[in-house]
Design a protein around this motif. Structure first.
Motif, short mmCIF file in Angstrom:
data_model
loop_
_atom_site.label_atom_id
_atom_site.label_comp_id
_atom_site.label_asym_id
_atom_site.label_seq_id
_atom_site.Cartn_x
_atom_site.Cartn_y
_atom_site.Cartn_z
N SER A 254 0.84 -1.20 0.00
CA SER A 254 0.00 0.00 0.00
C SER A 254 0.88 1.24 0.00
N ILE A 255 0.25 2.39 -0.25
CA ILE A 255 1.05 3.60 -0.44
C ILE A 255 1.57 4.20 0.87
N GLY A 256 0.92 3.89 2.00
CA GLY A 256 1.39 4.43 3.28
C GLY A 256 1.24 5.93 3.37
N LEU A 257 0.11 6.45 2.91
CA LEU A 257 -0.14 7.90 2.94
C LEU A 257 -1.54 8.15 3.49
N TYR A 258 -1.75 9.34 4.04
CA TYR A 258 -3.05 9.69 4.61
C TYR A 258 -3.90 10.38 3.54
N ASP A 259 -5.04 9.78 3.24
CA ASP A 259 -5.91 10.28 2.17
C ASP A 259 -6.43 11.68 2.45
N GLU A 260 -6.69 12.00 3.72
CA GLU A 260 -7.32 13.28 4.06
C GLU A 260 -6.31 14.43 4.07
N LEU A 261 -5.02 14.11 4.07
CA LEU A 261 -3.99 15.15 4.07
C LEU A 261 -3.50 15.39 2.64
N SER A 262 -2.91 16.56 2.42
CA SER A 262 -2.37 16.85 1.10
C SER A 262 -1.00 16.17 0.95
N ALA A 263 -0.48 16.20 -0.28
CA ALA A 263 0.83 15.61 -0.54
C ALA A 263 1.88 16.29 0.33
N ARG A 264 1.80 17.62 0.40
CA ARG A 264 2.79 18.38 1.18
C ARG A 264 2.68 18.02 2.67
N GLU A 265 1.44 17.93 3.17
CA GLU A 265 1.27 17.60 4.60
C GLU A 265 1.77 16.18 4.90
N ASN A 266 1.50 15.26 3.98
CA ASN A 266 2.00 13.89 4.16
C ASN A 266 3.52 13.88 4.24
N LEU A 267 4.16 14.54 3.27
CA LEU A 267 5.63 14.53 3.25
C LEU A 267 6.20 15.27 4.45
N ARG A 268 5.50 16.34 4.88
CA ARG A 268 5.96 17.10 6.06
C ARG A 268 5.92 16.22 7.31
N THR A 269 4.81 15.46 7.43
CA THR A 269 4.67 14.58 8.60
C THR A 269 5.80 13.55 8.64
N PHE A 270 5.95 12.82 7.52
CA PHE A 270 6.98 11.78 7.53
C PHE A 270 8.37 12.41 7.55
N GLY A 271 8.53 13.54 6.85
CA GLY A 271 9.82 14.24 6.85
C GLY A 271 10.24 14.67 8.24
N ALA A 272 9.27 15.09 9.05
CA ALA A 272 9.58 15.54 10.42
C ALA A 272 10.16 14.39 11.25
N LEU A 273 9.73 13.17 10.97
CA LEU A 273 10.25 12.02 11.73
C LEU A 273 11.70 11.72 11.35
N TYR A 274 12.09 12.13 10.13
CA TYR A 274 13.46 11.85 9.65
C TYR A 274 14.33 13.11 9.65
N GLY A 275 13.77 14.24 10.07
CA GLY A 275 14.54 15.48 10.09
C GLY A 275 14.79 16.05 8.70
N VAL A 276 13.81 15.89 7.81
CA VAL A 276 13.94 16.38 6.43
C VAL A 276 13.50 17.85 6.36
N THR A 277 14.21 18.65 5.56
CA THR A 277 13.88 20.08 5.48
C THR A 277 12.72 20.33 4.50
N THR A 278 12.09 21.49 4.63
CA THR A 278 10.98 21.87 3.74
C THR A 278 11.47 21.97 2.29
N ALA A 279 12.70 22.44 2.10
CA ALA A 279 13.25 22.57 0.75
C ALA A 279 13.33 21.20 0.07
N MET A 280 13.71 20.17 0.83
CA MET A 280 13.80 18.82 0.25
C MET A 280 12.42 18.30 -0.13
N ILE A 281 11.43 18.66 0.68
CA ILE A 281 10.05 18.23 0.39
C ILE A 281 9.59 18.85 -0.93
N THR A 282 9.84 20.15 -1.09
CA THR A 282 9.46 20.85 -2.33
C THR A 282 10.20 20.23 -3.52
N GLU A 283 11.46 19.91 -3.30
CA GLU A 283 12.27 19.31 -4.37
C GLU A 283 11.71 17.96 -4.80
#
Lengths: 233, 226
Positions: free
Chosen positions: A84-113
């Motif tokens: 399965s995709i492992g993403l939350y349907d009710e959240l946007s792509a950016r919010e999904n990546l922000r959530t998981f990114g926060a657990l790994y210490g990923v920056t906002t710039a990397m998410i946009t990239e």
């Protein structure tokens, strides 16, 4: 000599009395790509889940870069893409990546990239439930690559991808490998897997019946592996 | 510190998801208000009766409402197998548990704060006389419910009958906490003189919270990785 990227030593997994994995042993060095093949029910997903720390082995041990798979610093280097995709349907792509990114210490710039890399920048703020299947799969790929993992565990990653998305994923996997990442992908799509793999493993009813280098015969004839080493239905 | 940061991320995500879908909020709030209304019509309680069982009535509603909220805690992760991504992430089981428990606490406490004035109106109680103490007791009782509920939500998430199993496991375990919080709420709601055994119940509630939080944080990893 440095520790292998992945080491499975006599791994058994029981579901009740049924042995889903039977004495699986192999080692992968950093930068290698393993195509994990086998019929349905052979134990591919079970093995991947144990390697990803999602499930414990009943017997035997797994080490990632010489460390415990459940150690936080080990998991920070693993990228997981399951059935399965492992993403939350009710959240946007950016919010999904922000959530998981926060657990790994990923920056906002990397998410946009990454949103740009998987061609989802134009819908980044729409809920994932509004996405087509291919878009969801591309976002799942971005989610698993986001933190530049050193070990990628992919369970049938080509399923439900169109030809463009398959090319995108193959490109990203080749890029990750060139950057020193180790990849294990389970798949039924032998042709796509052989293009990437340096090693090939075949599971049959929980037993590792073949583990070795990818050969020319395997690339030219997708049925060669099953005919030679078993694993037939 | 990392555990707390991860827990905050999980809690924020859960709250954002909930406010977007309002699945738990709508059902829990409407359930709580309807039950309070029905009980007030059914019993038409006198002030003496309220002094005797007001706290019990209120916490019975909150306990049932709480089960609706904590049931969603880990069930929310089932669509698209999000639970696998969280478990494979660097966030520890303790961080996942704490994040989800905090989100459940915030949702439940918010609903209780809406229900309290409703309870005051239907049952003719001047509940704000000891609002500080009441909110403190509500917070302690709500944490007991959120903490134990989230733990059992993780334990039952893969069961087919989880909606049935969760209350069956949760309520017997909650008896000491519910008993304490009912006695404390009763005293504070009706403005009675603080009885001698007030601190005993308070200590029991705090002890329950400390014990259950410690145990859940310690066991979360084992429960989540099977």
């Amino acid at each position: 000599m440095s520790a292998p990227a992945v080491a499975a030593a006599g791994v058994w997994k029981y579901f009740g009395d049924y042995p889903a994995l039977r004495d699986v042993r192999f080692e992968l060095q950093p930068g290698e790509c393993l195509a994990l093949l086998g019929r349905n029910g052979a134990g591919k997903t079970t093995l991947l889940r144990i390697l990803g720390g999602l499930s414990g082995a009943s017997k035997g041990a797994v080490e990632i870069n010489g460390g415990d798979v459940r150690a936080s610093e080990t998991r920070a280097k693993i990228g997981w893409l399951g059935h399965s995709i492992g993403l939350y349907d009710e959240l946007s792509a950016r919010e999904n990546l922000r959530t998981f990114g926060a657990l790994y210490g990923v920056t906002t710039a990397m998410i946009t990239e990454w949103l740009a890399k998987v061609n989802l920048s134009h819908v980044a703020d729409s809920p994932v439930r509004e996405y087509s299947r291919g878009m969801r799969q591309r976002l799942a790929v971005a989610r698993s690559f986001l933190h530049e993992p050193k070990l990628l565990l992919l369970d049938e990653p080509f399923t439900s991808l169109d030809d463009k998305a398959i090319a995108l994923l193959q490109g990203l996997l080749a890029e990750a490998r060139a950057g020193g990442a180790t990849i294990i992908l389970s798949t039924h799509q032998i042709r796509e897997a052989m293009e990437l793999a340096s090693k090939v493993a075949l599971l049959d009813r929980g037993k590792l019946v073949h583990f070795g280098e990818r050969t020319r015969e395997m690339v030219e004839d997708p049925g060669y592996l099953y005919r030679t080493y078993g694993g037939a239905a | 510190m990392t555990t707390l940061r991860h827990a905050a991320t999980i809690a924020a995500k859960d709250l954002r998801s909930e406010f977007r879908t309002k699945e738990s909020i709508n059902s829990t709030l409407s359930f709580s208000v309807v039950i309070l209304l029905l009980f007030s019509f059914a019993f038409d309680p006198s002030p003496d009766m309220i002094a005797e069982f007001g706290g019990g009535l209120l916490w019975m509603v909150f306990a049932f409402a709480g089960a609706l909220i904590v049931n969603r805690s880990f069930a929310r992760e089932l669509p698209n197998d999000c639970i696998d991504v969280l478990v494979s992430s660097p966030a520890s089981g303790a961080a996942l548990f704490l994040g989800k428990a905090v989100a459940a606490f915030v949702l439940l406490f918010g609903i209780e704060c809406v229900c309290l004035p409703v309870f005051g109106v239907f049952y003719n109680i001047t509940w704000w006389r000891s609002i500080g103490g009441l909110l403190g007791v509500l917070a302690l009782g709500t944490w007991a419910l959120a903490c134990a509920g989230t733990f059992f939500s993780a334990l039952t998430v893969n069961l087919r009958l989880r909606e049935l199993m969760l209350p069956m496991l949760l309520y017997p375990m909650l008896i000491p906490a519910l008993l304490s919080v009912m006695m404390l709420t009763n005293t504070l709601l009706t403005g009675q003189a603080i009885p001698d055994d007030f601190t005993v119940w308070l200590r029991l509630l705090i002890g329950f919270n400390v014990m259950f939080t410690t145990l859940s944080v310690y066991l979360a990893e084992t429960v989540l990785v099977r």
